[in-house]
Design a protein around this motif. Sequence first.
Motif, mmCIF file in Angstrom:
data_model
loop_
_atom_site.group_PDB
_atom_site.id
_atom_site.type_symbol
_atom_site.label_atom_id
_atom_site.label_comp_id
_atom_site.label_asym_id
_atom_site.label_seq_id
_atom_site.Cartn_x
_atom_site.Cartn_y
_atom_site.Cartn_z
ATOM 1 N N GLN A 324 0.830 -1.181 0.000
ATOM 2 C CA GLN A 324 0.000 0.000 0.000
ATOM 3 C C GLN A 324 0.875 1.246 0.000
ATOM 4 O OE1 GLN A 324 -3.388 -0.098 2.597
ATOM 5 N NE2 GLN A 324 -3.180 -2.287 2.923
ATOM 6 N N ASP A 325 0.414 2.274 -0.664
ATOM 7 C CA ASP A 325 1.207 3.482 -0.813
ATOM 8 C C ASP A 325 1.169 4.387 0.402
ATOM 9 O OD1 ASP A 325 0.711 3.351 -4.196
ATOM 10 O OD2 ASP A 325 2.644 3.889 -3.358
ATOM 11 N N GLY A 326 0.171 4.281 1.236
ATOM 12 C CA GLY A 326 0.085 5.189 2.368
ATOM 13 C C GLY A 326 -0.342 6.582 1.924
ATOM 14 N N GLN A 327 -0.118 7.568 2.784
ATOM 15 C CA GLN A 327 -0.536 8.922 2.467
ATOM 16 C C GLN A 327 0.463 9.580 1.522
ATOM 17 O OE1 GLN A 327 -1.171 11.008 6.120
ATOM 18 N NE2 GLN A 327 -2.377 9.360 7.026
ATOM 19 N N PHE A 336 3.318 1.788 -6.130
ATOM 20 C CA PHE A 336 3.953 0.477 -6.000
ATOM 21 C C PHE A 336 3.292 -0.542 -6.919
ATOM 22 C CE2 PHE A 336 5.191 2.229 -1.837
ATOM 23 C CZ PHE A 336 6.542 1.959 -1.892
ATOM 24 N N ARG A 337 4.075 -1.443 -7.444
ATOM 25 C CA ARG A 337 3.568 -2.560 -8.247
ATOM 26 C C ARG A 337 4.061 -3.865 -7.631
ATOM 27 N NH1 ARG A 337 2.557 -1.111 -13.638
ATOM 28 N NH2 ARG A 337 1.674 0.999 -13.687
ATOM 29 N N VAL A 338 3.215 -4.885 -7.649
ATOM 30 C CA VAL A 338 3.605 -6.214 -7.178
ATOM 31 C C VAL A 338 3.366 -7.200 -8.300
ATOM 32 C CG1 VAL A 338 3.208 -8.034 -5.478
ATOM 33 C CG2 VAL A 338 3.003 -5.642 -4.804
ATOM 34 N N PRO A 339 4.417 -7.825 -8.875
ATOM 35 C CA PRO A 339 5.827 -7.618 -8.511
ATOM 36 C C PRO A 339 6.320 -6.245 -8.978
ATOM 37 C CG PRO A 339 5.658 -8.993 -10.455
ATOM 38 C CD PRO A 339 4.250 -8.794 -9.973
ATOM 39 N N PRO A 340 7.485 -5.793 -8.448
ATOM 40 C CA PRO A 340 8.010 -4.483 -8.827
ATOM 41 C C PRO A 340 8.215 -4.372 -10.335
ATOM 42 C CG PRO A 340 9.206 -5.358 -6.948
ATOM 43 C CD PRO A 340 8.343 -6.463 -7.449
ATOM 44 N N TYR A 367 9.315 4.395 -0.415
ATOM 45 C CA TYR A 367 9.107 4.881 -1.774
ATOM 46 C C TYR A 367 9.648 3.849 -2.757
ATOM 47 C CZ TYR A 367 14.063 6.125 -1.453
ATOM 48 O OH TYR A 367 15.421 6.075 -1.292
ATOM 49 N N PRO A 368 9.064 3.751 -3.960
ATOM 50 C CA PRO A 368 9.554 2.770 -4.934
ATOM 51 C C PRO A 368 10.841 3.258 -5.596
ATOM 52 C CG PRO A 368 7.738 4.010 -5.866
ATOM 53 C CD PRO A 368 7.878 4.476 -4.451
ATOM 54 N N GLY A 369 11.791 2.364 -5.765
ATOM 55 C CA GLY A 369 13.019 2.724 -6.461
ATOM 56 C C GLY A 369 12.728 3.142 -7.882
ATOM 57 N N ASP A 372 14.423 0.107 -10.186
ATOM 58 C CA ASP A 372 14.012 -1.284 -9.971
ATOM 59 C C ASP A 372 12.583 -1.421 -9.451
ATOM 60 O OD1 ASP A 372 14.213 -0.550 -7.307
ATOM 61 O OD2 ASP A 372 16.048 -1.676 -6.927
ATOM 62 N N GLY A 373 11.968 -0.321 -9.008
ATOM 63 C CA GLY A 373 10.593 -0.370 -8.528
ATOM 64 C C GLY A 373 10.419 -1.011 -7.176
ATOM 65 N N LYS A 374 11.523 -1.418 -6.532
ATOM 66 C CA LYS A 374 11.428 -2.088 -5.236
ATOM 67 C C LYS A 374 11.267 -1.061 -4.118
ATOM 68 C CE LYS A 374 14.264 -6.024 -6.692
ATOM 69 N NZ LYS A 374 15.523 -6.791 -6.457
ATOM 70 N N PRO A 375 10.552 -1.416 -3.050
ATOM 71 C CA PRO A 375 10.363 -0.473 -1.937
ATOM 72 C C PRO A 375 11.700 -0.111 -1.302
ATOM 73 C CG PRO A 375 8.804 -2.296 -1.794
ATOM 74 C CD PRO A 375 9.795 -2.668 -2.858
ATOM 75 N N LYS A 376 11.893 1.158 -1.020
ATOM 76 C CA LYS A 376 13.099 1.659 -0.372
ATOM 77 C C LYS A 376 12.725 2.431 0.883
ATOM 78 C CE LYS A 376 15.336 0.532 -4.197
ATOM 79 N NZ LYS A 376 16.233 -0.631 -4.290
ATOM 80 N N GLY A 377 13.673 2.452 1.827
ATOM 81 C CA GLY A 377 13.506 3.289 3.004
ATOM 82 C C GLY A 377 12.358 2.884 3.889
ATOM 83 N N SER A 378 11.990 1.598 3.872
ATOM 84 C CA SER A 378 10.868 1.142 4.681
ATOM 85 C C SER A 378 11.125 1.339 6.161
ATOM 86 C CB SER A 378 10.636 -0.354 4.414
ATOM 87 O OG SER A 378 9.853 -0.929 5.425
ATOM 88 N N CYS A 379 10.165 1.934 6.827
ATOM 89 C CA CYS A 379 10.285 2.142 8.273
ATOM 90 C C CYS A 379 9.759 0.918 9.001
ATOM 91 C CB CYS A 379 9.496 3.375 8.698
ATOM 92 S SG CYS A 379 9.472 3.604 10.485
ATOM 93 N N ASP A 380 10.617 0.256 9.797
ATOM 94 C CA ASP A 380 10.178 -0.907 10.572
ATOM 95 C C ASP A 380 10.430 -0.671 12.055
ATOM 96 O OD1 ASP A 380 12.896 -0.930 10.652
ATOM 97 O OD2 ASP A 380 13.140 -3.006 9.968
#
Length: 391
Positions: A324-327, A336-340, A367-369, A372-380
Amino acid sequence: MFGIIRPCRHRLPGRLRTEWTAQLCGLCLALRDEHGQLARTATNYDGLLISALVDAQSDTGPARRTAGPCALRGMRGASVAVGDGARLAASVSLVLASAKVSDHVADGDGVFGRRAVGPVAQRVAALWADRAAEAGGRLGLDTADLTAAIGAQSTIERGLTTGDSVLAATAPTEHATAAAFAHTAVLAGRPGNEEGLAEAGRLFGRIAHLLDAVEDLADDAATGAWNPLPATGTGLVEARRLCDDAVLGVRLALDQVSLTHRGLVHALLVHELERAVTRTFGHAGSGRDAAGHIDSGGHAGGTGHAVRAPGPGAEAKDGPGPVQDGQGGGLWYPRFRVPPQPRNPVLGCCVGLYMCCSCQFCCRDPYPGPCDGKPKGSCDCDCCDAACCDC
């Protein structure tokens, strides 16, 4: 941007976040000033540790200057690191980037495998290595030792077979990072810190190499590229054990080092290093559960979990599924796309420029790269636990 230490803005309190930005921007500008605009592409998250270590050992306040607006800072100015620490970080980063580019060319990875790109990239890598040697020499660092250690990697890899220790493959990286960490004590005038920092650097290099191998498992399996884990028959559970032991070793080594300003170094080399291990193995399908037990069900081809980026009223998802993209509103593109969905370099640059101008690298998390479209900077993070550390 490469590197394993990627703190999100929620985990570093205001003072440490400002200091981290100062080190990162200082490294980028030192690369520009010493080696030209193209060298700024060698900026990496781990390289700033060198500059941070020099500042942490300084008896006086860290050297700073005010830098002008930058698109990556949302067109804001900032106080950035300057001096020998930033220059040493730039030299080491250039050596690492040179080795990384050479490795990609040798393996024919992606665009580096094209006939028109490979030779040019190899010449750039050689130029960077020469410039890093010249700059390192002015600071008393023999980069030839680092380059020789990294250059021995391919020879060592060719001799490894199933049953050999994976640590034989990580040894060149360990040697190079140990030398770089130890030299920060020389620059800071703290010779008593050399041994402890060399040990911390050696173990950091081990972790960085193993995490890189874990991240590349799926791609290497698909392309048939060499990877130290399957080549030596090392499973993810054993690799995780080695990383966890090394994280503890880094913490113990830092306890033996005399630091005047410990905050940022402790946050990065203790808390963020541990999170890097958890994040990487979690994405690979083998990590620890909430109780701290190893998930032994992971395997080299495991499916990564979806990024936690819930929108308003939505719950985060841990299993495979839509991200999900969030706000963020209508300006935040691409989704975001699945798969990227990967993009070619030209389109990726255009998308990256748009994302930069719309402040997505600073404000969108994850945010998507752009390429490569892969998620970056994910907050965990659980809530800025590094700020609450009393150890």
